[in-house]
Design an enzyme around this catalytic site. Structure first.
Site, short mmCIF file in Angstrom:
data_model
loop_
_atom_site.label_atom_id
_atom_site.label_comp_id
_atom_site.label_asym_id
_atom_site.label_seq_id
_atom_site.Cartn_x
_atom_site.Cartn_y
_atom_site.Cartn_z
N HIS A 1 0.83 -1.20 0.00
CA HIS A 1 0.00 0.00 0.00
C HIS A 1 0.87 1.26 0.00
O HIS A 1 0.63 2.21 -0.74
CB HIS A 1 -0.91 -0.03 1.22
CG HIS A 1 -1.71 1.21 1.38
ND1 HIS A 1 -2.80 1.48 0.58
CD2 HIS A 1 -1.55 2.28 2.17
CE1 HIS A 1 -3.26 2.65 0.91
NE2 HIS A 1 -2.54 3.16 1.87
N ARG B 1 -10.00 1.54 -13.80
CA ARG B 1 -10.52 0.58 -12.81
C ARG B 1 -11.94 0.96 -12.46
O ARG B 1 -12.16 1.81 -11.60
CB ARG B 1 -9.68 0.62 -11.53
CG ARG B 1 -8.21 0.31 -11.71
CD ARG B 1 -7.55 0.35 -10.33
NE ARG B 1 -6.17 -0.06 -10.39
CZ ARG B 1 -5.15 0.80 -10.41
NH1 ARG B 1 -5.38 2.10 -10.37
NH2 ARG B 1 -3.92 0.36 -10.46
N ARG C 1 -11.38 -1.58 -17.75
CA ARG C 1 -11.49 -2.92 -17.16
C ARG C 1 -12.87 -3.04 -16.54
O ARG C 1 -13.28 -2.19 -15.74
CB ARG C 1 -10.43 -3.12 -16.08
CG ARG C 1 -10.53 -4.50 -15.42
CD ARG C 1 -9.39 -4.77 -14.49
NE ARG C 1 -9.51 -4.00 -13.26
CZ ARG C 1 -8.56 -3.92 -12.33
NH1 ARG C 1 -7.41 -4.55 -12.53
NH2 ARG C 1 -8.73 -3.22 -11.25
N GLU D 1 -3.35 -12.23 -16.07
CA GLU D 1 -2.99 -12.18 -14.64
C GLU D 1 -2.81 -13.58 -14.08
O GLU D 1 -2.17 -13.78 -13.06
CB GLU D 1 -4.12 -11.50 -13.84
CG GLU D 1 -4.36 -10.07 -14.23
CD GLU D 1 -5.60 -9.53 -13.56
OE1 GLU D 1 -5.47 -8.65 -12.72
OE2 GLU D 1 -6.71 -10.00 -13.88
N ASN E 1 0.92 -7.30 -11.11
CA ASN E 1 0.81 -7.53 -9.66
C ASN E 1 0.18 -8.90 -9.38
O ASN E 1 0.71 -9.69 -8.61
CB ASN E 1 -0.04 -6.45 -8.99
CG ASN E 1 0.55 -5.07 -9.18
OD1 ASN E 1 1.69 -4.93 -9.63
ND2 ASN E 1 -0.21 -4.04 -8.86
N ARG F 1 -0.48 -11.10 -2.02
CA ARG F 1 -0.08 -9.68 -2.01
C ARG F 1 -0.36 -9.02 -0.67
O ARG F 1 0.23 -7.99 -0.34
CB ARG F 1 -0.85 -8.91 -3.09
CG ARG F 1 -0.34 -9.18 -4.47
CD ARG F 1 -1.31 -8.67 -5.51
NE ARG F 1 -1.40 -7.21 -5.51
CZ ARG F 1 -2.23 -6.54 -6.29
NH1 ARG F 1 -3.03 -7.17 -7.12
NH2 ARG F 1 -2.26 -5.23 -6.26
#
Lengths: 577, 85
Positions: A203, A305, A341, A431, A454, A465
């Site tokens: 973060h 997003r 997305r 992904e 990621n 993550r």
């Protein structure tokens, strides 16, 4: 006396923190300022500690402390707004609880010192809530936070809360930072971030890059830095220098200014030194991020997003609301690409109106992304319909992609759904390793790929993550991840289709060169990362990028891959990278 | 002493937002207001911690009590909040 240069090993100097700490640089630039330590753990006030006999004065102190805590929580909430305001408002009510005040008062009247009285009074409610479990059990952390803030005030300890204004910007030092700690921070207040835990996708790292503030994470010993000590942070090399002398600070400032001058000298569309175009796009969460994207010279949007439109609300946004939010972004880039997305929800990003089917012990492997989208065809039809209407009247090239696609069947299903809705450019995110491994099959079904590094890293290395203990594995430089990216880019190139990267990897200027060398056709990142990536590409030829990619993929570790890529990219030094 | 017995209908019970609204409303009354689970010990309706600790779930009944001028109005308002789904 300054013992810095003497190498003294007297016991006194051994007790001090070392002068140089090293971690992972995750947001470039240098930052200098006094350390502000975020202290997560307030020690328990000693049992049996007594006040000096003036009970009314001690009660006054305790009341004042609780009231100050409540007022601080309320004002943070008011500034943050939305869900945060409600959460912090509820915490403020707890701090002002009349029942709690009575307990504290009674303890003080018995001679207990205010910090201990607060600790014990909270303890009673803490036990009641944690015994109830469930929702109430989770409130225990809220209660502890209020208690610790009040005790910190009473005992004169540093508060866990981060100040949101400062005469001189400070270097924020913490074990790790929670979103609540950082919601209100700005560049005017924070000169740099240093955290003991976390990796490049933590973060803190993402926040620092989006703010354009230097950051070093995974820095062992960071919390031993003394409160207020002068700290010089290099967010590129990961070096954290304590009490640097003036010359060091001046040198770092000059290097930073030189770097900035170099950055601002390179403008325009992304291209390699020999003129191979690599469109540089921005990752955004909504229309509010457009100004920063345009200011940084983004040529379009590589990742919109859309879930930010859906989070923190009771009902799904209406078709009209969605259409307006999509159109605002399309209209900002006439002639440019905007890659949207579709809703990426799931157990890790729960939505009130899209309940998960059941308990998921491992949300990252559960029903999220396109899997969730298929369970709720109505939500999907509304979103694709709104996108089609918004795209119809705009000069931008609208491209729609689905997250978390694992199979050919899912890719074909999504492309069909887009075409039915009247959307021409349908792609998928790469992904899941299975999608990269069988990229040649998947590319047949869609118009483009966009690699989300990621999640790809998380799944390739089997490293959550959210778990900081495995943060070292969460590194896109792992040769296995580079191989998966290479497979996807190769398949897309062979089919004459585009393959972008929209994960944090694209924001790393060295890795960006490697990606281009592997055949990636566009790079999308948070806006502040664009200038440095643009400058790194402009200084190297496509051939040099290819050599860097070959070198990196020949390595056997992330560090080896980085070193091998650097060796092929001679101009990085001029960017202080 | 006036009192109301209501069944809590909110999905989250008398927690979270309903609890906050309930306590904020009770806190405005110039007299004591108590709340108890049917047959249980009453606690102050002005204390968020006490109300949360009652752990009232959806479908459970509570008894709200108060005495003073305007008690009926306050109790009606509190009953309404508690009964809202």
């Amino acid at each position: 006396m300054d013992r810095r240069e003497t190498g003294s090993t007297t016991p006194e100097s051994q007790e001090q923190a070392p002068r140089l700490l090293t971690g992972t640089g995750v947001s470039p630039g240098s930052g200098y300022g006094p350390a502000f330590l975020v202290v997560g753990d307030i020690p328990e006030p000693a049992a049996g500690s007594r006040h000096d006999g003036d009970a009314p004065a001690e009660r006054g102190r305790a009341e004042q402390a609780l009231d100050d805590v409540a007022a601080d929580l309320e004002s943070r909430g008011a500034r943050a707004g939305g869900e945060a305001e409600e959460v912090l408002g509820a915490q403020a009510m707890m701090a002002r609880d009349p029942g709690l005040a009575v307990e504290v008062g009674q303890l003080i009247d018995q001679g207990v010192a205010a910090p201990r009285a607060v600790f014990e009074a909270f303890g009673k409610y803490r036990d009641l809530l944690s015994a109830a479990g469930g929702y109430l059990g989770e409130r225990v952390a809220d209660l502890d936070d209020i208690r610790d803030r009040a005790i910190a005030l009473l005992a004169g300890l540093p508060m866990s809360g981060v100040p949101t204004s400062a005469a001189v910007p400070f270097v924020l030092v913490a074990k790790d930072l929670a979103p609540a700690d950082t919601a209100l921070l700005s560049k005017d207040v924070v000169a740099a971030f240093v955290t003991e835990q976390g990796g490049p996708t933590s973060h803190t790292a993402i926040l620092a890059r989006s703010m354009g503030v230097p950051a070093v994470v995974g820095c062992a010993g960071a919390t031993t830095i003394a409160q207020g000590a002068a700290v010089l942070v290099d967010g590129s090399s990961g070096r954290v220098r304590l009490s640097p002398d003036e010359d060091e600070v001046t040198a770092a400032r000059n290097a930073d200014e030189a770097r900035r001058a170099v950055l601002s000298a390179v403008t325009g569309p992304g291209t390699t030194a020999d003129g191979h175009a690599v469109p540089l796009l921005a990752n955004i969460g909504g229309p509010r991020d457009l100004d920063a994207a345009l200011a940084a010279g983004a040529e379009g949007v590589g990742l919109y997003r859309t879930e930010f439109l859906f989070l923190d609300r009771e009902t799904a946004p209406t078709p009209e609301e969605q259409e307006a939010a999509y159109r605002a972004v399309f209209d900002a880039f006439p002639g440019g690409r905007v890659v949207v997305r579709t809703l990426d929800a799931g157990a890790d990003k729960p939505l009130a109106f899209l309940p998960s089917p059941g308990e998921e012990p491992n949300p990252a492997l559960g029903e999220r992304g396109i899997r969730m989208f298929r369970r709720y065809p109505d939500i999907m039809a509304v979103q694709l319909g709104a996108l089609a209407r918004a795209a119809a009247g705009t000069a931008a090239k609208a491209e729609i992609m689905a997250p978390m696609v694992a199979t050919v069947e899912e890719a074909a299903w999504f492309a069909e759904a887009c075409r039915t809705a009247g959307l021409e450019n349908a792609g998928i995110m790469i992904e899941v390793p299975s999608a990269a491994i069988r990229a040649t099959d998947l590319i047949e079904e869609v118009d483009f790929f966009s690699i989300g590094t990621n999640d790809l890293t998380q799944y390739a290395l089997a490293a959550d993550r959210q778990v900081s203990e495995v943060a070292a594995l969460q590194d896109p430089w792992h040769p296995a991840v580079l191989d998966l990216i290479g497979m996807a880019a190769f398949a897309a190139t062979a089919a004459g289709k585009g393959c972008g990267v929209c994960g944090e990897a694209a924001a790393d200027p060295i890795l960006a060169c490697v990606l281009v060398g592997m055949g990636v056709t566009s790079l999308s990142m948070s806006a502040p990362a664009l200038p440095l990536v643009r400058a790194a590409l402009a200084r190297h030829t496509r051939e040099q990028c290819r050599s860097a990619a070959v070198g990196a993929r020949s390595a056997t570790s992330p560090a080896g891959a980085r070193a091998a890529a650097r060796a092929e990219l001679p101009e990085l030094g001029s960017l202080a990278l | 002493m006036a009192e109301r017995k209501v069944s809590v209908e909110s999905e989250v019970g008398l927690h979270a937002r309903p609890a906050a609204t309930f306590v904020q409303t009770a806190a405005k009354a110039p007299f004591d207001v108590t709340v108890a689970k049917a047959g249980g010990q009453p606690v102050s309706a002005k204390s968020i911690l006490s109300v949360l600790a009652l752990d009232v779930r959806q479908g459970e009944s509570i008894v709200i009590s108060a005495e003073g001028e305007g008690a009926d109005e306050v109790l009606d308002r509190l009953a309404e909040i508690a009964a809202a789904s």
